[in-house]
Design a protein around this motif. Structure first.
Motif, PDB file in Angstrom:
ATOM      1  N   PHE A  58       0.829  -1.200   0.000  1.00  0.00           N
ATOM      2  CA  PHE A  58       0.000   0.000   0.000  1.00  0.00           C
ATOM      3  C   PHE A  58       0.873   1.264   0.000  1.00  0.00           C
ATOM      4  O   PHE A  58       0.581   2.233  -0.700  1.00  0.00           O
ATOM      5  N   ILE A  59       1.942   1.251   0.774  1.00  0.00           N
ATOM      6  CA  ILE A  59       2.813   2.425   0.858  1.00  0.00           C
ATOM      7  C   ILE A  59       3.478   2.715  -0.483  1.00  0.00           C
ATOM      8  O   ILE A  59       3.527   3.867  -0.934  1.00  0.00           O
ATOM      9  N   GLU A  60       3.988   1.679  -1.131  1.00  0.00           N
ATOM     10  CA  GLU A  60       4.642   1.887  -2.433  1.00  0.00           C
ATOM     11  C   GLU A  60       3.665   2.471  -3.449  1.00  0.00           C
ATOM     12  O   GLU A  60       4.013   3.386  -4.211  1.00  0.00           O
ATOM     13  N   ASN A  61       2.449   1.965  -3.475  1.00  0.00           N
ATOM     14  CA  ASN A  61       1.457   2.478  -4.420  1.00  0.00           C
ATOM     15  C   ASN A  61       1.065   3.920  -4.104  1.00  0.00           C
ATOM     16  O   ASN A  61       0.874   4.734  -5.008  1.00  0.00           O
ATOM     17  N   ALA A  62       0.934   4.243  -2.823  1.00  0.00           N
ATOM     18  CA  ALA A  62       0.592   5.613  -2.441  1.00  0.00           C
ATOM     19  C   ALA A  62       1.698   6.585  -2.854  1.00  0.00           C
ATOM     20  O   ALA A  62       1.423   7.689  -3.348  1.00  0.00           O
ATOM     21  N   ILE A 146       1.976   7.553   6.581  1.00  0.00           N
ATOM     22  CA  ILE A 146       1.171   7.050   7.694  1.00  0.00           C
ATOM     23  C   ILE A 146       0.482   5.761   7.249  1.00  0.00           C
ATOM     24  O   ILE A 146      -0.009   5.663   6.126  1.00  0.00           O
ATOM     25  N   GLU A 147       0.440   4.766   8.127  1.00  0.00           N
ATOM     26  CA  GLU A 147      -0.298   3.540   7.832  1.00  0.00           C
ATOM     27  C   GLU A 147      -1.146   3.167   9.041  1.00  0.00           C
ATOM     28  O   GLU A 147      -0.642   3.086  10.158  1.00  0.00           O
ATOM     29  N   GLY A 194      -9.679   7.841   8.170  1.00  0.00           N
ATOM     30  CA  GLY A 194      -9.826   8.941   9.117  1.00  0.00           C
ATOM     31  C   GLY A 194      -8.687   8.992  10.114  1.00  0.00           C
ATOM     32  O   GLY A 194      -8.156  10.068  10.425  1.00  0.00           O
ATOM     33  N   GLN A 195      -8.277   7.821  10.629  1.00  0.00           N
ATOM     34  CA  GLN A 195      -7.156   7.757  11.572  1.00  0.00           C
ATOM     35  C   GLN A 195      -5.870   8.253  10.916  1.00  0.00           C
ATOM     36  O   GLN A 195      -5.102   9.026  11.512  1.00  0.00           O
ATOM     37  N   ALA A 196      -5.632   7.796   9.680  1.00  0.00           N
ATOM     38  CA  ALA A 196      -4.408   8.185   8.972  1.00  0.00           C
ATOM     39  C   ALA A 196      -4.374   9.688   8.712  1.00  0.00           C
ATOM     40  O   ALA A 196      -3.331  10.332   8.861  1.00  0.00           O
ATOM     41  N   LEU A 197      -5.514  10.247   8.310  1.00  0.00           N
ATOM     42  CA  LEU A 197      -5.549  11.670   8.001  1.00  0.00           C
ATOM     43  C   LEU A 197      -5.355  12.519   9.248  1.00  0.00           C
ATOM     44  O   LEU A 197      -4.675  13.546   9.207  1.00  0.00           O
ATOM     45  N   ASP A 198      -5.933  12.112  10.375  1.00  0.00           N
ATOM     46  CA  ASP A 198      -5.715  12.825  11.630  1.00  0.00           C
ATOM     47  C   ASP A 198      -4.228  12.874  11.975  1.00  0.00           C
ATOM     48  O   ASP A 198      -3.681  13.918  12.348  1.00  0.00           O
ATOM     49  N   ASP A 199      -3.572  11.725  11.852  1.00  0.00           N
ATOM     50  CA  ASP A 199      -2.141  11.658  12.156  1.00  0.00           C
ATOM     51  C   ASP A 199      -1.332  12.510  11.180  1.00  0.00           C
ATOM     52  O   ASP A 199      -0.358  13.178  11.565  1.00  0.00           O
TER      53      ASP A 199
END
Length: 208
Positions: A58-62, A146-147, A194-199
């Motif tokens: 997921f991180i690589e694609n993002a 963030i993950e 939502g958790q990721a965006l808050d962080d």
């Protein structure tokens, strides 16, 4: 989400940001969560040409999506790559969540395939995973990454009409309903995204 008092500072430091996703469901959710913090533009509105998601995580694609959007628009970019991972299926559909049934599959086709593969399994544990990446430009060597995960179970049939993707079959014990039965504002606070965006917003503020 962060207190409203932070809004003016965020708007001053970043007046415009591009959302590096072509998924209308994600655009809708991220727009709602970023409202009051950023002036948000979808990459579709700027006719950004999408690239294949060739990463192995997921991180690589993002990261791929964020750099591509920033390269084409010269704007800071926010990209999210997320998906559903089912324990008994060894993490399927994972990074292939959006194209689980086939390339270009509809949400309904992906859900149908997953439910068929889950037949006969009593272990219904699953989680959504979200990798979120923010970059200032395409050459940014220190992106914010963030993950986060959102735990739940797989239902035996879809319930609810809110959300998108696998939301109708993702059951939340604490709320006694599927993700697709949650009100959008509640989902945006507790979901993996939502958790990721808050962080992410917290880290942006600390960097100032």
């Amino acid at each position: 989400m962060l207190p409203p008092s932070f809004s003016s500072k965020l708007l001053y430091t970043m007046k415009k940001i591009i959302l590096a996703t072509g998924n209308p469901g994600k655009v809708r959710e991220l727009n709602a969560m970023l409202n009051g913090h950023y002036s948000v533009v979808s990459q579709k509105d700027l006719q950004v040409k999408e690239i294949p998601e060739t990463g192995s995580s997921f991180i690589e694609n993002a990261l791929l999506k964020a750099r591509n959007a920033s390269l084409q628009t010269k704007l800071p970019a926010l990209a999210d790559d997320s998906g559903l991972e089912v324990e008994v299926l060894d993490g399927e559909p994972g990074i292939y969540s959006a194209r689980y049934a086939r390339e270009g599959a509809t949400d309904e086709e992906n859900v149908k395939k997953l439910l068929l593969k889950m037949e006969g399994h009593n272990n219904r544990k699953a989680h959504f995973c979200c990798a979120m990446v923010y970059i200032n430009d395409e050459k940014d060597t220190k992106p914010i990454i963030i993950e986060r995960r959102w735990e739940g179970e797989i239902l035996r049939e879809p319930i609810g009409t809110n959300g998108f993707g696998y939301d109708p079959i993702f059951y939340l014990k604490d709320y006694s309903c599927s993700s697709a039965q949650l009100e959008p504002d509640i989902k945006n606070k507790i979901s993996h995204r939502g958790q990721a965006l808050d962080d992410l917003l917290s880290q942006l503020l600390r960097a100032e």
